[in-house]
Design an enzyme around this catalytic site. Structure first.
Site, PDB file in Angstrom:
ATOM      1  N   LYS A 103     -16.093 -38.012 -17.596  1.00 46.57           N
ATOM      2  CA  LYS A 103     -15.483 -38.431 -18.865  1.00 46.57           C
ATOM      3  C   LYS A 103     -16.427 -38.398 -20.074  1.00 46.57           C
ATOM      4  CE  LYS A 103     -11.226 -40.350 -17.316  1.00 46.57           C
ATOM      5  NZ  LYS A 103     -10.933 -40.936 -16.007  1.00 46.57           N
ATOM      6  N   TYR A 150      -8.637 -46.382  -9.070  1.00 52.31           N
ATOM      7  CA  TYR A 150      -8.270 -45.000  -9.379  1.00 52.31           C
ATOM      8  C   TYR A 150      -9.536 -44.146  -9.329  1.00 52.31           C
ATOM      9  CZ  TYR A 150      -6.786 -40.716 -11.582  1.00 52.31           C
ATOM     10  OH  TYR A 150      -6.545 -39.382 -11.826  1.00 52.31           O
TER      11      TYR A 150
HETATM   12  C1  LIG Z   1     -10.591 -40.291 -14.756  1.00 56.72           C
HETATM   13  C2  LIG Z   1     -11.242 -40.845 -13.566  1.00 56.72           C
HETATM   14  C3  LIG Z   1     -11.499 -40.039 -12.438  1.00 56.72           C
HETATM   15  C4  LIG Z   1     -11.071 -38.596 -12.342  1.00 56.72           C
HETATM   16  O1  LIG Z   1     -11.686 -37.776 -13.274  1.00 56.72           O
HETATM   17  P1  LIG Z   1     -11.010 -36.352 -13.637  1.00 56.72           P
HETATM   18  O2  LIG Z   1     -12.014 -35.742 -14.573  1.00 56.72           O
HETATM   19  O3  LIG Z   1      -9.703 -36.657 -14.280  1.00 56.72           O
HETATM   20  O4  LIG Z   1     -10.877 -35.592 -12.378  1.00 56.72           O
HETATM   21  C5  LIG Z   1     -12.157 -40.618 -11.376  1.00 56.72           C
HETATM   22  N1  LIG Z   1     -12.532 -41.909 -11.402  1.00 56.72           N
HETATM   23  C6  LIG Z   1     -12.312 -42.697 -12.470  1.00 56.72           C
HETATM   24  C7  LIG Z   1     -12.781 -44.121 -12.445  1.00 56.72           C
HETATM   25  C8  LIG Z   1     -11.637 -42.203 -13.577  1.00 56.72           C
HETATM   26  O5  LIG Z   1     -11.380 -43.004 -14.620  1.00 56.72           O
END
Ligand SMILES: *Cc1c(COP(=O)(O)O)cnc(C)c1O
Length: 428
Positions: free
Chosen positions: A277, A147
């Site tokens: 994050k 993801y």
């Molecule tokens: C959450 C996440 C994303 C996307 O980040 P957003 O701030 O939601 O756009 C990309 N890669 C990984 C591994 C993630 O956990």
């Protein structure tokens, strides 16, 4: 009570929530405030937080030091454009990131969200090969169950089934996918684990700009943990086939897996790394894409002589300030011990879930605990049960998982685990 119902009505009618429908019949809970590891609902119920608001709130909520830093920065400047201007928070955070990430990563590109950091990483890889007279290297190779975000390019390298690529087929770039490794975290990776990855590289390396994957923990694509030896082999194969390695540490960065960055488990360094994050501990939206001096200079010294990206809110001073404050708090704490304690408790207590026939697997790494069921949960019925137990957990599909703020204490963590055990025990 009336004002709460009015808020819920308006919310339901006009607001989209993540992966949701409008007028959805799924329950939604209005929050009044959050403090430490507790989320307080508008009806005054308190929930112990097991999610860190999707990996981000690592120091808990309403942290006095974070709050003070934010207020202090606010008094001098909330935002200025980053074209032609710079400021102390951006420079300080960039220096700090260069200092704490693997040593090959020497430059920082700030953006506003993880998905955009991934887009930027992919553009960097493509522009690098363009600058090296290899304009045909424009594709990405990824592994299944990954993801990387919800924007189009990020989606194109996320798992094709989970991401419903068929729905967006003619709008979505076609990338290459290898099977995810079967080797667990503590196992060695075998030739079998690498077969599909190697096959894709052998066949398509002339077209491939970069391999992109999440190191050690595949997050939203299924909470799978794999062996550092796989990652090590991937690094070697990328070198061998002249392909860059992008590590997406957006979920795993800043201590979550027990190392500051998950690539440290494999003792390897990427060519490009994405952070997001926990970067600001959940205070402001900020992400970063880091790369090597070699890649940065190659892009900069070749026509068009610039990197083709520049968001409006790039390096927002409030966000950069929060990034700095969060990293200081983390590195000045005994975070390794704290994560180790959380891991130990999760490993001992979560095992009880294996006694239930509904449970397929329990796995733990760092401050991440996962219970995988045989069947998908019914969010509509299970979410209110967790809230009734006084915990905030957000299962998806067949997964019930905990990734608490690092400040959680033993009693609070056991409370979360017991709530999971109780609710699984009631499932048919
Ligand atoms: C959450 C996440 C994303 C996307 O980040 P957003 O701030 O939601 O756009 C990309 N890669 C990984 C591994 C993630 O956990």
């Amino acid at each position: 009570m009336d004002s709460i119902n009015k808020l819920l009505d308006q919310d339901r009618q006009i607001i989209w929530h993540p992966y949701s429908a409008v007028n959805s019949d799924l329950p939604i809970f209005p929050v009044k405030s959050a403090q430490g590891v507790r989320i307080k609902l508008m009806d005054d119920r308190e929930l112990i937080d097991g999610m860190s608001s999707w990996w981000s709130a690592i120091h808990g909520y309403n942290h006095p030091v974070m709050n003070r830093a934010l207020n202090y920065q606010l008094e001098s400047m909330a935002h200025v454009m980053f074209g032609g201007l710079t400021h102390q928070p951006a420079v300080d955070l960039a220096c700090k990131l260069v200092e704490i990430t693997p040593k090959s990563l020497q430059t920082v590109f700030f953006s506003d969200s993880g998905s955009v950091a991934v887009e930027v990483a992919m553009k960097m890889a493509i522009q690098y090969w363009y600058s090296r007279n290899k304009p045909n290297k424009q594709k990405m190779l990824s592994i299944r169950h990954g993801y990387h975000g919800d924007t189009f390019a990020a989606m194109s390298v996320s798992d094709p089934v989970n991401g419903m690529h068929s729905l967006f087929a003619s709008s979505l770039a076609q990338q290459f996918f290898a099977d995810a490794p079967d080797c667990k975290f503590h196992q060695d990776c075998t030739d079998h684990d690498l077969r599909s990855f190697l096959e894709q590289l052998e066949k398509y390396h002339h077209q491939i700009a970069a391999v992109i994957l999440e190191p050690i923990v595949q997050g939203a694509g299924g909470m799978r943990f794999y062996s550092p030896t796989f990652l090590k082999r991937v690094r070697e194969l990328c070198n061998q086939f002249n392909v860059l390695l992008i590590l997406d540490e957006i979920a795993t960065g800043f201590g979550r897996t027990g190392k500051l960055f998950a690539c440290e488990h494999a003792k390897i360094e990427p060519d490009i790394m994405c952070l997001g994050k926990a970067l600001t501990a959940g205070y402001m939206t900020l992400a970063a894409t880091m790369t090597t001096t070699e890649i940065a200079s190659s892009i900069s010294n070749h026509e068009p002589g610039i990197f083709m990206h520049g968001p409006t809110f790039m390096a927002n001073p409030l966000a950069c300030t929060m990034g700095l404050a969060s990293i200081d708090i983390l590195l000045n704490s005994s975070w390794q011990n704290k994560i180790q304690q959380i891991e130990n408790i999760l490993k001992i207590r979560l095992k009880a879930c294996l006694d239930f026939p509904q449970v397929k697997d329990v796995r733990v790494i760092g401050a991440i605990g996962v219970v995988e069921l045989h069947h998908p949960v019914n969010l509509k019925t299970i979410q209110p049960q967790f809230v009734k137990e006084g915990v905030w957990l957000r299962p998806f599909n067949k997964l019930i998982y905990i990734m608490p703020p690092y400040i959680i204490n033993k009693d609070e963590l056991c409370y979360l685990i017991n709530a999971i055990i109780k609710i699984i025990s009631r499932m048919k």
